[in-house]
Design a protein around this motif. Structure first.
Motif, PDB file in Angstrom:
ATOM      1  N   ILE A 178      79.299  20.663 -47.002  1.00  0.00           N
ATOM      2  CA  ILE A 178      79.197  21.802 -47.915  1.00  0.00           C
ATOM      3  C   ILE A 178      78.059  22.724 -47.469  1.00  0.00           C
ATOM      4  O   ILE A 178      76.996  22.250 -47.064  1.00  0.00           O
ATOM      5  N   PRO A 179      78.236  24.038 -47.529  1.00  0.00           N
ATOM      6  CA  PRO A 179      77.153  24.963 -47.156  1.00  0.00           C
ATOM      7  C   PRO A 179      75.945  24.810 -48.074  1.00  0.00           C
ATOM      8  O   PRO A 179      76.056  24.377 -49.226  1.00  0.00           O
ATOM      9  N   TRP A 180      74.788  25.191 -47.546  1.00  0.00           N
ATOM     10  CA  TRP A 180      73.551  24.993 -48.300  1.00  0.00           C
ATOM     11  C   TRP A 180      73.503  25.873 -49.541  1.00  0.00           C
ATOM     12  O   TRP A 180      72.818  25.537 -50.509  1.00  0.00           O
ATOM     13  N   ARG A 181      74.202  26.992 -49.547  1.00  0.00           N
ATOM     14  CA  ARG A 181      74.212  27.854 -50.735  1.00  0.00           C
ATOM     15  C   ARG A 181      74.860  27.144 -51.916  1.00  0.00           C
ATOM     16  O   ARG A 181      74.431  27.290 -53.063  1.00  0.00           O
ATOM     17  N   VAL A 182      75.910  26.380 -51.625  1.00  0.00           N
ATOM     18  CA  VAL A 182      76.587  25.635 -52.685  1.00  0.00           C
ATOM     19  C   VAL A 182      75.741  24.443 -53.119  1.00  0.00           C
ATOM     20  O   VAL A 182      75.744  24.060 -54.293  1.00  0.00           O
ATOM     21  N   LYS A 183      74.994  23.865 -52.182  1.00  0.00           N
ATOM     22  CA  LYS A 183      74.157  22.714 -52.524  1.00  0.00           C
ATOM     23  C   LYS A 183      73.073  23.076 -53.532  1.00  0.00           C
ATOM     24  O   LYS A 183      72.616  22.216 -54.286  1.00  0.00           O
ATOM     25  N   LEU A 184      72.650  24.321 -53.543  1.00  0.00           N
ATOM     26  CA  LEU A 184      71.634  24.737 -54.510  1.00  0.00           C
ATOM     27  C   LEU A 184      72.167  24.753 -55.936  1.00  0.00           C
ATOM     28  O   LEU A 184      71.412  24.607 -56.893  1.00  0.00           O
ATOM     29  N   ILE A 185      73.478  24.912 -56.092  1.00  0.00           N
ATOM     30  CA  ILE A 185      74.071  25.017 -57.426  1.00  0.00           C
ATOM     31  C   ILE A 185      74.522  23.663 -57.952  1.00  0.00           C
ATOM     32  O   ILE A 185      74.479  23.414 -59.161  1.00  0.00           O
ATOM     33  N   LEU A 186      74.939  22.765 -57.067  1.00  0.00           N
ATOM     34  CA  LEU A 186      75.523  21.494 -57.498  1.00  0.00           C
ATOM     35  C   LEU A 186      74.585  20.637 -58.343  1.00  0.00           C
ATOM     36  O   LEU A 186      75.033  20.028 -59.323  1.00  0.00           O
ATOM     37  N   PRO A 187      73.281  20.524 -58.039  1.00  0.00           N
ATOM     38  CA  PRO A 187      72.420  19.717 -58.919  1.00  0.00           C
ATOM     39  C   PRO A 187      72.356  20.223 -60.349  1.00  0.00           C
ATOM     40  O   PRO A 187      72.123  19.432 -61.271  1.00  0.00           O
ATOM     41  N   SER A 188      72.565  21.515 -60.549  1.00  0.00           N
ATOM     42  CA  SER A 188      72.565  22.043 -61.918  1.00  0.00           C
ATOM     43  C   SER A 188      73.726  21.471 -62.724  1.00  0.00           C
ATOM     44  O   SER A 188      73.575  21.118 -63.900  1.00  0.00           O
ATOM     45  N   PHE A 189      74.892  21.351 -62.097  1.00  0.00           N
ATOM     46  CA  PHE A 189      76.032  20.749 -62.785  1.00  0.00           C
ATOM     47  C   PHE A 189      75.817  19.252 -63.008  1.00  0.00           C
ATOM     48  O   PHE A 189      76.242  18.704 -64.027  1.00  0.00           O
ATOM     49  N   ALA A 190      75.161  18.602 -62.062  1.00  0.00           N
ATOM     50  CA  ALA A 190      74.919  17.166 -62.209  1.00  0.00           C
ATOM     51  C   ALA A 190      73.937  16.871 -63.334  1.00  0.00           C
ATOM     52  O   ALA A 190      73.982  15.791 -63.930  1.00  0.00           O
ATOM     53  N   ALA A 191      73.044  17.812 -63.633  1.00  0.00           N
ATOM     54  CA  ALA A 191      72.060  17.599 -64.694  1.00  0.00           C
ATOM     55  C   ALA A 191      72.595  17.928 -66.084  1.00  0.00           C
ATOM     56  O   ALA A 191      71.891  17.703 -67.072  1.00  0.00           O
ATOM     57  N   LEU A 192      73.808  18.441 -66.185  1.00  0.00           N
ATOM     58  CA  LEU A 192      74.354  18.822 -67.490  1.00  0.00           C
ATOM     59  C   LEU A 192      74.483  17.648 -68.464  1.00  0.00           C
ATOM     60  O   LEU A 192      74.152  17.802 -69.647  1.00  0.00           O
ATOM     61  N   PRO A 193      74.968  16.462 -68.057  1.00  0.00           N
ATOM     62  CA  PRO A 193      75.041  15.361 -69.037  1.00  0.00           C
ATOM     63  C   PRO A 193      73.692  15.005 -69.638  1.00  0.00           C
ATOM     64  O   PRO A 193      73.577  14.796 -70.850  1.00  0.00           O
ATOM     65  N   LEU A 194      72.660  14.951 -68.811  1.00  0.00           N
ATOM     66  CA  LEU A 194      71.331  14.624 -69.320  1.00  0.00           C
ATOM     67  C   LEU A 194      70.770  15.750 -70.171  1.00  0.00           C
ATOM     68  O   LEU A 194      70.084  15.511 -71.174  1.00  0.00           O
ATOM     69  N   LEU A 195      71.067  16.976 -69.814  1.00  0.00           N
ATOM     70  CA  LEU A 195      70.576  18.119 -70.583  1.00  0.00           C
ATOM     71  C   LEU A 195      71.223  18.181 -71.960  1.00  0.00           C
ATOM     72  O   LEU A 195      70.562  18.475 -72.963  1.00  0.00           O
ATOM     73  N   MET A 196      72.513  17.878 -72.035  1.00  0.00           N
ATOM     74  CA  MET A 196      73.210  17.920 -73.317  1.00  0.00           C
ATOM     75  C   MET A 196      72.806  16.762 -74.233  1.00  0.00           C
ATOM     76  O   MET A 196      72.820  16.895 -75.459  1.00  0.00           O
ATOM     77  N   ALA A 197      72.446  15.625 -73.643  1.00  0.00           N
ATOM     78  CA  ALA A 197      72.101  14.454 -74.451  1.00  0.00           C
ATOM     79  C   ALA A 197      70.633  14.409 -74.835  1.00  0.00           C
ATOM     80  O   ALA A 197      70.250  13.596 -75.682  1.00  0.00           O
ATOM     81  N   TYR A 198      69.808  15.263 -74.247  1.00  0.00           N
ATOM     82  CA  TYR A 198      68.373  15.224 -74.529  1.00  0.00           C
ATOM     83  C   TYR A 198      68.106  15.773 -75.923  1.00  0.00           C
ATOM     84  O   TYR A 198      68.559  16.864 -76.282  1.00  0.00           O
ATOM     85  N   ALA A 199      67.368  14.992 -76.707  1.00  0.00           N
ATOM     86  CA  ALA A 199      67.061  15.391 -78.082  1.00  0.00           C
ATOM     87  C   ALA A 199      65.566  15.366 -78.356  1.00  0.00           C
ATOM     88  O   ALA A 199      65.147  15.343 -79.518  1.00  0.00           O
ATOM     89  N   GLY A 200      64.748  15.396 -77.323  1.00  0.00           N
ATOM     90  CA  GLY A 200      63.306  15.344 -77.506  1.00  0.00           C
ATOM     91  C   GLY A 200      62.697  16.729 -77.610  1.00  0.00           C
ATOM     92  O   GLY A 200      63.374  17.732 -77.890  1.00  0.00           O
ATOM     93  N   HIS A 201      61.396  16.791 -77.397  1.00  0.00           N
ATOM     94  CA  HIS A 201      60.674  18.054 -77.492  1.00  0.00           C
ATOM     95  C   HIS A 201      60.969  18.930 -76.276  1.00  0.00           C
ATOM     96  O   HIS A 201      61.187  18.443 -75.168  1.00  0.00           O
TER      97      HIS A 201
END
Length: 223
Positions: A178-201
């Motif tokens: 995969i090109p490096w431009r796409v690699k910059l975006i993919l971790p954002s999608f991978a962090a979505l489950p943790l971001l949606m489940a986070y209920a802290g400060h």
């Protein structure tokens, strides 16, 4: 005359029978020369270093500090699962290496170019083996240390989903390049489950030199 003809025919047949054998041996020797074996894992060195690091840590937990019994049990279970994961990973990596090399997913170590080790095929995409073993052990650790009404259970499973997503993306990157431009975006999608489940400060403390410019000492990102 007939005897000579028969003898000559027998010699030609024997030579023809020996020719494919010689070809097989030459191909086998060429295969062994072109594909040198991968160096075996240094298990002894790894275990010695692990013991060197674990012994002081075990002394502090078991004898020096007064650690709660439940926490001590959790640490010991984690240590046992980690040791089992080491042996499983050590066993599975050579198996996965053969399949990966068979699919032509390998490279060469350019830092060893010009040496015998520079012609060794280095298998790629082996991180998926470590990732799968880690996920399985993390799920088993969840069974021993969490209950169904635990407050951390949702975030724990969300973190496992993010790790699984990144492991899959890493394998896809090794296969598809995969090109490096796409690699910059993919971790954002991978962090979505943790971001949606986070209920802290969601507050951050502003550094003191920047407080006059921001006008706040604590900034709430959730608002």
């Amino acid at each position: 005359m007939t005897v000579r003809k028969r003898a000559s025919s027998e010699t030609t047949a024997a030579a023809a029978a020996q020719q494919p054998k010689s070809q097989e041996t030459t191909t086998a020797t060429s295969a062994t020369t072109t594909d040198p074996p991968i160096a075996p894992p240094k298990s002894g060195t790894i275990l010695k270093l692990s013991l060197l690091l674990i012994i002081p840590y075990a002394y502090l937990i078991l004898f020096h500090y007064r650690v709660d019994a439940d926490l001590k049990r959790s640490i010991l279970i984690n240590a046992g699962l980690s040791l089992a994961g080491f042996f499983v990973t050590r066993t599975m990596i050579p198996v996965a290496s053969s399949y990966v090399i068979r699919r032509s997913l390998f490279g060469y170590d350019i830092n060893k170019k010009g040496t015998p080790q520079g012609s060794v095929k280095v298998p790629e995409s082996l991180g998926i083996v470590v990732g799968i073993v880690f996920l399985v052990l993390a799920i088993l650790f969840q069974y021993f240390n969490f209950t169904s009404d635990s407050n951390w259970l949702v975030e724990y499973n969300a973190a496992l989903a993010s790790i699984c997503f990144m492991t899959l993306l890493g394998f896809v990157d090794d296969v598809l390049d995969i090109p490096w431009r796409v690699k910059l975006i993919l971790p954002s999608f991978a962090a979505l489950p943790l971001l949606m489940a986070y209920a802290g400060h969601t507050t951050i403390i502003i550094p003191k030199p920047l407080i006059p410019y921001v006008g706040l000492e604590v900034l709430d990102l959730g608002k």
